[in-house]
Design an enzyme around this catalytic site. Structure first.
Site, PDB file in Angstrom:
ATOM      1  N   THR A  50       0.684  -0.917   0.031  1.00 36.81           N
ATOM      2  CA  THR A  50       0.087  -0.002  -0.456  1.00 36.81           C
ATOM      3  C   THR A  50       1.012   0.831   0.092  1.00 36.81           C
ATOM      4  O   THR A  50       2.087   1.281   0.362  1.00 36.81           O
ATOM      5  CB  THR A  50      -0.907  -0.082   1.374  1.00 36.81           C
ATOM      6  OG1 THR A  50      -0.591   0.200   2.141  1.00 36.81           O
ATOM      7  CG2 THR A  50      -1.570  -1.128   1.127  1.00 36.81           C
ATOM      8  N   SER A  70       5.552   5.731  -4.346  1.00 39.09           N
ATOM      9  CA  SER A  70       6.547   7.169  -4.913  1.00 39.09           C
ATOM     10  C   SER A  70       6.729   6.978  -3.387  1.00 39.09           C
ATOM     11  O   SER A  70       6.590   5.747  -1.891  1.00 39.09           O
ATOM     12  CB  SER A  70       5.878   8.385  -4.019  1.00 39.09           C
ATOM     13  OG  SER A  70       4.831   8.778  -3.049  1.00 39.09           O
ATOM     14  N   GLY A  71       8.255   7.749  -2.387  1.00 39.50           N
ATOM     15  CA  GLY A  71       8.768   7.347  -1.720  1.00 39.50           C
ATOM     16  C   GLY A  71       9.111   6.274  -0.943  1.00 39.50           C
ATOM     17  O   GLY A  71       9.844   5.272  -1.602  1.00 39.50           O
ATOM     18  N   ILE A  72       9.183   5.423  -0.070  1.00 39.97           N
ATOM     19  CA  ILE A  72       9.045   4.227   0.885  1.00 39.97           C
ATOM     20  C   ILE A  72       8.573   2.916   0.131  1.00 39.97           C
ATOM     21  O   ILE A  72       9.469   2.075  -0.584  1.00 39.97           O
ATOM     22  CB  ILE A  72       9.100   4.679   2.262  1.00 39.97           C
ATOM     23  CG1 ILE A  72      10.103   4.733   2.933  1.00 39.97           C
ATOM     24  CG2 ILE A  72       9.310   2.619   2.722  1.00 39.97           C
ATOM     25  CD1 ILE A  72       9.739   5.326   4.240  1.00 39.97           C
ATOM     26  N   GLY A  73       7.962   2.846  -0.195  1.00 36.32           N
ATOM     27  CA  GLY A  73       6.715   2.116  -0.655  1.00 36.32           C
ATOM     28  C   GLY A  73       7.015   1.480  -1.893  1.00 36.32           C
ATOM     29  O   GLY A  73       7.688   0.560  -2.406  1.00 36.32           O
ATOM     30  N   SER A  98       7.161   4.314  13.187  1.00 36.12           N
ATOM     31  CA  SER A  98       7.672   5.846  13.045  1.00 36.12           C
ATOM     32  C   SER A  98       8.789   6.079  14.030  1.00 36.12           C
ATOM     33  O   SER A  98       8.018   4.974  15.159  1.00 36.12           O
ATOM     34  CB  SER A  98       7.326   6.849  12.501  1.00 36.12           C
ATOM     35  OG  SER A  98       7.986   7.636  13.103  1.00 36.12           O
ATOM     36  N   TYR A 158      -0.623  11.674  14.251  1.00 37.45           N
ATOM     37  CA  TYR A 158       0.544  10.701  13.389  1.00 37.45           C
ATOM     38  C   TYR A 158       1.343   9.871  14.632  1.00 37.45           C
ATOM     39  O   TYR A 158       1.333   8.982  14.017  1.00 37.45           O
ATOM     40  CB  TYR A 158       1.607  11.902  13.009  1.00 37.45           C
ATOM     41  CG  TYR A 158       2.349  10.999  11.658  1.00 37.45           C
ATOM     42  CD1 TYR A 158       2.476  10.862  11.419  1.00 37.45           C
ATOM     43  CD2 TYR A 158       3.715  10.433  12.009  1.00 37.45           C
ATOM     44  CE1 TYR A 158       3.211   9.676  10.384  1.00 37.45           C
ATOM     45  CE2 TYR A 158       5.047   9.848  12.336  1.00 37.45           C
ATOM     46  CZ  TYR A 158       3.755   9.492  11.111  1.00 37.45           C
ATOM     47  OH  TYR A 158       5.017   8.756   9.785  1.00 37.45           O
TER      48      TYR A 158
END
Length: 328
Positions: free
Chosen positions: A8, A12-15, A171, A193
């Site tokens: 999921t 972009s980014g880490i995915g 995180s 968050y």
């Protein structure tokens, strides 16, 4: 046997970095990019195909913040596949981050500077809001939508004589002090968050308690401090330009500053290579990068309580019943 892997937030980014790593590791796997924005998902698919021309890449529309979208996506997945080997629960948001600039400047010239950047403790608040389902948006996106997806995919994840894996992107900002079991959606707080990520840690422990006997194992990772769209939204761009040299310097002394999505995805990739029986269900697996740029993964014990994990699990089950009733 060809592995079926769902990621999921894969556009972009880490995915996206994880998808690149997985295809390099196993070009034969069937990889499903589950994304909210299909235009960006198609762009990600094209980018992956430039370096992995023969990869099997499926796309799936999934907005984990929307109950109806999760239910529709799960129906689609059940019709496509007869099992799922890995479900990477990576999508997440940090809306409208507000920085305490006085604390930021003070911390920048203190002994606490490394911890400040690594955890953002005492620096960040967010302005959350209700989504159309009547849920807090951060809670729905980072936790509940994924929980509902797992529940819907149990026929594909919990099969006799087959092992499946859940991997949560948590995180270093996940803190017990931000979470209240009396307010799991964080309606009354200003750190949704941090609360939602701590809840992910707790839920992973509870899922292992309930599902290991069915062949389903859950793990949690921390990508370290990574420069992604989410991170860049915290501070004005000129400030990132000013402090980036400091961050590269600090990485000599602390390895939590992974900085790039590729480095941040290191622990996600590492878990792909491990047997679930060898893993500690109460550990968070941290992506780390040395001052010389070497990636490695290190387990660190999570600050979680078994009884609280069970209470959270029970409350999520109750909330699931309520949202399903409203969707009828």
């Amino acid at each position: 046997m060809q592995k079926v892997v769902i990621v999921t937030g894969a556009n972009s980014g880490i995915g996206l970095a994880l998808c690149e790593r997985l295809l390099t590791e196993d070009p034969q796997l069937l990889l499903c990019l589950a994304c909210r924005n299909m235009q960006k998902a198609q762009a990600a698919r094209r980018a992956l195909l430039t370096s992995h021309a023969h990869a099997r890449l499926d796309l799936l529309h999934l907005d984990v913040a929307s109950v109806q979208s999760v239910l529709a996506a799960a129906r689609e997945l059940r019709s496509r596949y007869n099992r799922v080997d890995f479900l990477y629960l990576n999508a997440g948001i940090m809306p409208n981050p507000q920085v305490d600039f006085k604390a930021f400047v003070k911390g920048l010239f203190s002994r606490n500077v490394v911890n400040m950047f690594a955890t953002a403790e005492g620096l960040l608040t967010q302005q959350d809001r209700l989504n159309p389902d009547g849920l807090q948006e951060v809670f729905a996106t980072n936790l509940f939508g994924h929980f509902l997806l797992i529940r819907e995919l149990e026929p594909l994840l919990c099969q006799e004589a087959h092992t499946s894996r859940l991997v949560w992107t948590s995180s270093s900002n996940a803190r017990r002090s931000a979470f209240s079991v009396e307010d799991i959606q964080h309606r009354k707080g200003s750190e949704p968050y941090s609360s939602s990520k701590y809840a992910c840690d707790m839920l992973s422990v509870a899922l292992n308690t309930h599902n290991n006997s069915q062949g389903l194992f859950s793990s949690v990772i921390c990508p370290g401090l990574v420069m992604t769209n989410l991170t860049y939204g915290i501070l004005p761009s000129f400030l990132w330009t000013l402090i980036m040299p400091i961050m590269w310097l600090i990485r000599i002394f602390t390895h939590t500053f992974t900085l790039t999505p590729y480095n941040g995805a290191g622990s996600l990739h590492w878990l792909f290579l491990q047997t679930p029986e060898s893993l500690d269900p109460r550990a968070k697996y941290h992506s780390l990068t040395s001052g010389l740029g070497t990636n490695y993964t290190e387990p660190r014990q999570m600050d979680v309580d078994d009884s609280m994990c069970q209470v959270l699990y029970d409350k999520l089950l109750q909330l699931e019943k309520e949202v399903r009733r409203r969707c009828r």
